[in-house]
Design a protein around this motif. Structure first.
Motif, PDB file in Angstrom:
ATOM      1  N   ALA A 134      39.232  26.747  43.593  1.00 18.84           N
ATOM      2  CA  ALA A 134      39.535  26.764  45.029  1.00 18.84           C
ATOM      3  C   ALA A 134      39.530  28.172  45.604  1.00 18.84           C
ATOM      4  O   ALA A 134      39.869  28.363  46.780  1.00 18.84           O
ATOM      5  CB  ALA A 134      40.884  26.111  45.283  1.00 18.84           C
ATOM      6  N   ALA A 135      39.126  29.165  44.819  1.00 22.69           N
ATOM      7  CA  ALA A 135      39.319  30.572  45.195  1.00 22.69           C
ATOM      8  C   ALA A 135      38.682  30.951  46.530  1.00 22.69           C
ATOM      9  O   ALA A 135      39.172  31.856  47.211  1.00 22.69           O
ATOM     10  CB  ALA A 135      38.812  31.488  44.093  1.00 22.69           C
ATOM     11  N   ALA A 136      37.608  30.261  46.919  1.00 18.08           N
ATOM     12  CA  ALA A 136      36.954  30.590  48.191  1.00 18.08           C
ATOM     13  C   ALA A 136      37.861  30.278  49.377  1.00 18.08           C
ATOM     14  O   ALA A 136      37.650  30.793  50.479  1.00 18.08           O
ATOM     15  CB  ALA A 136      35.633  29.835  48.327  1.00 18.08           C
ATOM     16  N   ASN A 137      38.860  29.450  49.152  1.00 16.56           N
ATOM     17  CA  ASN A 137      39.880  29.175  50.170  1.00 16.56           C
ATOM     18  C   ASN A 137      41.192  29.778  49.676  1.00 16.56           C
ATOM     19  O   ASN A 137      41.965  29.128  48.962  1.00 16.56           O
ATOM     20  CB  ASN A 137      40.007  27.658  50.373  1.00 16.56           C
TER      21      ASN A 137
ATOM     22  N   ARG B  20      30.607  28.427  45.865  1.00 23.00           N
ATOM     23  CA  ARG B  20      32.065  28.639  45.818  1.00 23.00           C
ATOM     24  C   ARG B  20      32.780  27.798  46.869  1.00 23.00           C
ATOM     25  O   ARG B  20      33.818  27.188  46.595  1.00 23.00           O
ATOM     26  CB  ARG B  20      32.394  30.120  46.050  1.00 23.00           C
TER      27      ARG B  20
ATOM     28  N   ARG C  86      41.212  28.720  40.531  1.00 18.12           N
ATOM     29  CA  ARG C  86      39.932  29.443  40.497  1.00 18.12           C
ATOM     30  C   ARG C  86      38.834  28.649  41.196  1.00 18.12           C
ATOM     31  O   ARG C  86      38.013  29.215  41.915  1.00 18.12           O
ATOM     32  CB  ARG C  86      39.526  29.749  39.047  1.00 18.12           C
TER      33      ARG C  86
ATOM     34  N   PHE D  17      33.092  24.115  46.022  1.00 19.53           N
ATOM     35  CA  PHE D  17      34.178  23.852  45.069  1.00 19.53           C
ATOM     36  C   PHE D  17      35.534  23.869  45.775  1.00 19.53           C
ATOM     37  O   PHE D  17      36.373  22.991  45.538  1.00 19.53           O
ATOM     38  CB  PHE D  17      34.163  24.873  43.932  1.00 19.53           C
ATOM     39  N   ALA D  18      35.752  24.849  46.628  1.00 21.29           N
ATOM     40  CA  ALA D  18      37.039  24.933  47.332  1.00 21.29           C
ATOM     41  C   ALA D  18      37.268  23.667  48.157  1.00 21.29           C
ATOM     42  O   ALA D  18      38.353  23.085  48.146  1.00 21.29           O
ATOM     43  CB  ALA D  18      37.077  26.179  48.219  1.00 21.29           C
TER      44      ALA D  18
ATOM     45  N   MET E 146      34.248  30.907  40.292  1.00 20.69           N
ATOM     46  CA  MET E 146      34.367  32.284  40.776  1.00 20.69           C
ATOM     47  C   MET E 146      33.172  33.145  40.375  1.00 20.69           C
ATOM     48  O   MET E 146      32.987  34.240  40.895  1.00 20.69           O
ATOM     49  CB  MET E 146      35.659  32.920  40.264  1.00 20.69           C
TER      50      MET E 146
ATOM     51  N   VAL F   5      38.063  20.706  45.838  1.00 20.51           N
ATOM     52  CA  VAL F   5      39.441  20.714  45.328  1.00 20.51           C
ATOM     53  C   VAL F   5      40.396  20.190  46.393  1.00 20.51           C
ATOM     54  O   VAL F   5      41.269  19.355  46.111  1.00 20.51           O
ATOM     55  CB  VAL F   5      39.850  22.135  44.882  1.00 20.51           C
TER      56      VAL F   5
END
Lengths: 192, 192
Positions: free
Chosen positions: B166-169, A116, B164, A119-120, A109, A123
């Motif tokens: 995955a926060a962009a999604n 970012r 966190r 990473f999303a 974040m 995951v």
DNA sequence: TGTACATCAGTGAACGCGCGTTCACTGATGTAC
DNA sequence: TGTACATCAGTGAACGCGCGTTCACTGATGTAC
């Protein structure tokens, strides 16, 4: 040696990304600079911007590569193997070859946009791999596989993050790994 | 204003540690410098070394304070409340007031010694708080409470780290939190 | 209680250093004829 | 296929900048008499 075959240039680029994928996980995004990264790739720092538009750009690509490596190392493995490899001393200790989520995901974040999103996506891929691993094991009968996969994903990541955070107390760190793994394996046996 | 009461000096020191505890969690240890930390505390950077021998020294103290805050906010709460607060949108989004393990623990192994030990101690405290929370709920009958506490600790930390990362999604991040919390609460109900 | 002096919290300029990035340059590779 | 020229991967010096840390200084607080 100035100017080099297109194939060589492509190989150089790939080498930089591979080095970065290791070094970023090991030392953190802020823990290694462009010059040291290039030196570790056998080059001088000046050529960096022939391949990447910024350090952030490389961070995104290196993270994507690390997730690809995770996928290659993990997919089509029984869930017991997957968990056994993930929740292990060697994964705790060899951060540079491990899961990018546990090594760098806590700071996702804090990163700029290209990173970012990687990473999303990583995951999501990681959860889907576990789900697939659960489905392959046995002819899907019970429950919500997606929810089971998410739970196991959090347990695996949490075990590694906690074991690393506790690393200064070796006994505690080992206890966290041993307990996490054995309970996860018990629960998986219950599902199958 | 040059020289100040001993009480004022102590209050200043405390203010710096409190600011640092927030800022380090929010921006990462490398994400904020001594000068900005002092400015955020209403001071100039020069006075820093009257209170701390190095930035690392402050990192250790600030992390210890963050764990004390976590303990204050969490202890003597039913396990359901503890999990509900930890595995939540607001905890994911307000990193500066949240758990130091999920905010900074992934990089604990990259830190120097005073800091590493604080994290190890903090993890032990965090596990003990969950264990206590489980014991308080009902007159201990079954199983290994310590092992149950470790499992729940990893599930909570893993849920926040994954959410966190995955926060962009947003949809995925929310799904991770909702699924993790509801399954953790189900399992706790099963134990009690 | 009053006076003289030492202490030290806080200031702001300065330090060396490493960072990400830019640039002029080199010369073998790639391309046009 | 051979020649002339453009391209561009890689080099190494240089850029401005922010970092952690040091230092001489200030002047109110704390202390000794």
């Amino acid at each position: 040696m100035m100017r080099v075959t297109k194939e060589q240039a492509q190989a150089t680029r790939r080498r930089i990304v591979e080095t970065a994928a290791e070094q970023f996980r090991d030392r953190g995004f802020d823990g290694i600079g462009v010059a040291d990264l290039m030196k570790a790739s056998g080059l001088t720092h000046g050529g960096f911007y022939r391949h990447f538009s910024s350090k952030d750009d490389l961070m995104a690509e290196a993270t994507a590569l690390a997730y690809e490596q995770l996928e290659r190392d993990t997919s089509n493995k029984p869930i017991e193997d997957l968990l056994g490899r993930y929740i292990s001393d060697s994964h705790r200790d060899e951060i540079s070859a491990g899961c990018p989520t546990s090594a760098l995901g806590g700071g996702a974040m804090r990163q700029m946009e290209p990173v970012r999103s990687v990473f999303a996506q990583g995951v999501e891929t990681w959860i889907e791999m576990i789900e697939k691993s659960l489905d392959d094991g046995n002819a899907a009968i019970d429950g919500d596989r997606r929810a089971q996969a998410i739970e196991l994903a959090t347990r695996a990541v949490g075990a590694i993050v906690l074991a690393r955070a506790a690393a200064a107390n070796g006994r505690l760190s080992d206890e966290i790994l041993a307990t996490s793994l054995s309970r996860a394996l018990e629960d998986v046996a219950r599902i199958d």
